[in-house]
Design a protein around this motif. Structure first.
Motif, PDB file in Angstrom:
ATOM      1  N   VAL A 133      35.176  44.085  38.238  1.00  0.00           N
ATOM      2  CA  VAL A 133      35.430  43.136  39.327  1.00  0.00           C
ATOM      3  C   VAL A 133      34.725  41.814  39.059  1.00  0.00           C
ATOM      4  N   PHE A 134      33.458  41.904  38.608  1.00  0.00           N
ATOM      5  CA  PHE A 134      32.687  40.697  38.301  1.00  0.00           C
ATOM      6  C   PHE A 134      33.354  39.881  37.202  1.00  0.00           C
ATOM      7  N   LEU A 135      33.761  40.548  36.125  1.00  0.00           N
ATOM      8  CA  LEU A 135      34.393  39.833  35.011  1.00  0.00           C
ATOM      9  C   LEU A 135      35.731  39.237  35.430  1.00  0.00           C
ATOM     10  N   LEU A 136      36.494  39.974  36.242  1.00  0.00           N
ATOM     11  CA  LEU A 136      37.788  39.480  36.713  1.00  0.00           C
ATOM     12  C   LEU A 136      37.616  38.215  37.545  1.00  0.00           C
ATOM     13  N   LEU A 137      36.651  38.235  38.454  1.00  0.00           N
ATOM     14  CA  LEU A 137      36.398  37.058  39.295  1.00  0.00           C
ATOM     15  C   LEU A 137      35.899  35.884  38.447  1.00  0.00           C
ATOM     16  N   LEU A 138      34.999  36.188  37.527  1.00  0.00           N
ATOM     17  CA  LEU A 138      34.419  35.137  36.692  1.00  0.00           C
ATOM     18  C   LEU A 138      35.480  34.470  35.826  1.00  0.00           C
ATOM     19  N   LEU A 139      36.365  35.287  35.236  1.00  0.00           N
ATOM     20  CA  LEU A 139      37.394  34.733  34.374  1.00  0.00           C
ATOM     21  C   LEU A 139      38.512  34.061  35.169  1.00  0.00           C
ATOM     22  N   SER A 140      38.791  34.585  36.370  1.00  0.00           N
ATOM     23  CA  SER A 140      39.857  34.017  37.198  1.00  0.00           C
ATOM     24  C   SER A 140      39.495  32.626  37.692  1.00  0.00           C
ATOM     25  N   GLY A 142      36.586  30.870  36.697  1.00  0.00           N
ATOM     26  CA  GLY A 142      35.890  30.053  35.711  1.00  0.00           C
ATOM     27  C   GLY A 142      36.718  29.655  34.518  1.00  0.00           C
ATOM     28  N   LYS A 143      37.788  30.451  34.221  1.00  0.00           N
ATOM     29  CA  LYS A 143      38.644  30.194  33.076  1.00  0.00           C
ATOM     30  C   LYS A 143      37.810  30.066  31.782  1.00  0.00           C
ATOM     31  N   LYS A 144      37.901  28.954  31.058  1.00  0.00           N
ATOM     32  CA  LYS A 144      37.182  28.819  29.786  1.00  0.00           C
ATOM     33  C   LYS A 144      35.680  28.906  30.011  1.00  0.00           C
ATOM     34  N   GLU A 145      35.181  28.233  31.050  1.00  0.00           N
ATOM     35  CA  GLU A 145      33.744  28.272  31.332  1.00  0.00           C
ATOM     36  C   GLU A 145      33.317  29.686  31.718  1.00  0.00           C
ATOM     37  N   GLY A 146      34.197  30.398  32.431  1.00  0.00           N
ATOM     38  CA  GLY A 146      33.887  31.781  32.785  1.00  0.00           C
ATOM     39  C   GLY A 146      33.793  32.664  31.563  1.00  0.00           C
TER      40      GLY A 146
END
Length: 380
Positions: A133-140, A142-146
């Motif tokens: 969940v954390f990685l999904l939110l971060l990548l969703s 944050g995109k490249k920065e995530g």
């Protein structure tokens, strides 16, 4: 596209290599246990008997004893069904029901017989789900920065788990080693997040000096208070781990505070560096002295929230200790001189000192290393 992601890919590969090769390279430094034991996943197949009841002080917890059959699901004994006696107390409470999966400890005795014990609940699914969940939110969001943030966390874990801990067990000086590794971590993190420019370089300098200051104050005042790494959580247990090289536990306080304060110090450093950059762009006529003073003024507003963040984080981890102190109506003189309390206070104050010093140190670095007219394209 490849060039854009070349540095993150390189850091990800280096981190993976550390995790892959570190166990083999550091095996000689690993403490040798006299016990022959391993852990496997198991499943409760049949409950033979149980005498359990809610704990009178913690009704949500069942205490007593269970006897059940369990099937080993992995390892050399996969498929084997064993009988387990499972005592339940407040200290050790692995209450299970038929069909539940749990972690079983298999200990081989000197006579060759194996002893089976319900060691823990299987908690990893909850951890993996929360991580996903954390990685999904971060990548969703944050995109490249995530993605770069994830790689930065991965690299940090590789340095701590794959390099720092084995090196400490190998007898290396924790203080020097931590400064080197945290310096590498700081450089990699800022390049991933902000790129390589004047702003990130100044933030690197401020962060490294700030965390070194935090560690130094923790070590100096800790020793003044007759504290050492042995008073850290599980510090005494580490002393009894058998290794070929004695662990330099004296310096573990320095290591602990550098790691725990790094995140907050990095936030402060990049905030000051970014403020300096934006002010220089807004008014190119401002002198370095004026920009430094303005950045310091901004830093004063940041200071209060970040020091609160660090102190409250440490207070939260010491909540049960403070509850015990309050419950026993402990006198102030006894409270302040308790090792665990003193250790928590020293860590909180040392980290806060590091944050406070990061502000002028980063502002100074900006005034020295920023050119008079900073390139407008340097952004983070």
């Amino acid at each position: 596209m490849i060039k854009k992601y070349s540095f993150p890919m390189m850091i990800a590969l280096i981190s993976t290599a550390i995790f892959c090769f570190s166990p083999g390279l550091s095996e000689s430094a690993r403490p040798k246990s006299p016990l022959i034991q391993h852990f496997v996943e198991a499943k409760v197949t049949r409950m033979e008997s149980q005498e359990v009841a809610p704990d009178p002080h913690v009704p949500s917890m069942m205490t007593g004893r269970q006897i059940f059959l369990a099937e080993i699901l992995e390892g050399a004994e996969k498929g084997k069904e064993v009988r387990i006696s499972n005592p339940l107390s407040r200290q050790h409470n692995v209450y299970v029901q038929e069909g539940d999966h749990f972690i079983m400890m298999v200990r081989v005795k000197k006579n060759g017989q194996s002893y089976y014990w319900a060691f823990n609940h299987k908690r990893s699914p909850a951890i993996y789900t929360m991580l996903a969940v954390f990685l999904l939110l971060l990548l969703s969001f944050g995109k490249k920065e995530g993605l770069n943030s994830v790689i930065s966390l991965y690299f940090t874990a590789a340095l701590v788990v794959g390099v720092l801990i084995p090196a400490i067990f190998a007898g290396w000086n924790p203080m020097l080693l931590t400064i080197i590794l945290m310096g590498i971590k700081i450089v990699v993190n800022y390049i991933l997040v902000c790129g390589y420019n004047h702003k990130s370089v100044c933030a690197m300098i401020g962060t490294l000096l700030g965390v070194i200051a935090a560690g130094a104050f923790s070590q100096v005042f800790g020793e003044m208070a007759h504290l050492s790494g042995i008073y850290l959580d599980k510090g005494e247990d580490i002393v009894y781990l058998t290794t070929a090289h004695p662990i330099q536990i004296r310096w573990l306080m320095f290591t602990a505070i550098m790691i725990s304060a790094l995140g907050a110090v990095m936030d402060v450093a990049i905030s000051i560096s970014s403020s300096y950059h934006e002010l220089s762009q807004a008014d190119p006529n401002l002198t370095p002295a004026q920009l430094r003073k303005a950045s310091m003024n901004i830093g004063r507003d940041i200071m209060g929230t970040m020091t609160n963040t660090l102190i409250l984080a440490i207070a939260g981890s010491s909540l049960t200790t403070m509850m015990m102190v309050w419950g026993f109506d402990m006198p102030v003189i006894q409270f302040l001189n308790t090792p665990l309390v003193t250790m928590a206070v020293v860590h909180a104050l040392a980290g806060s000192i590091g944050i406070v010093l990061t502000i002028p140190l980063t502002a100074w670095a900006c005034s020295v290393f920023f050119p008079v007219k900073v390139r407008a394209e340097e952004s983070c």
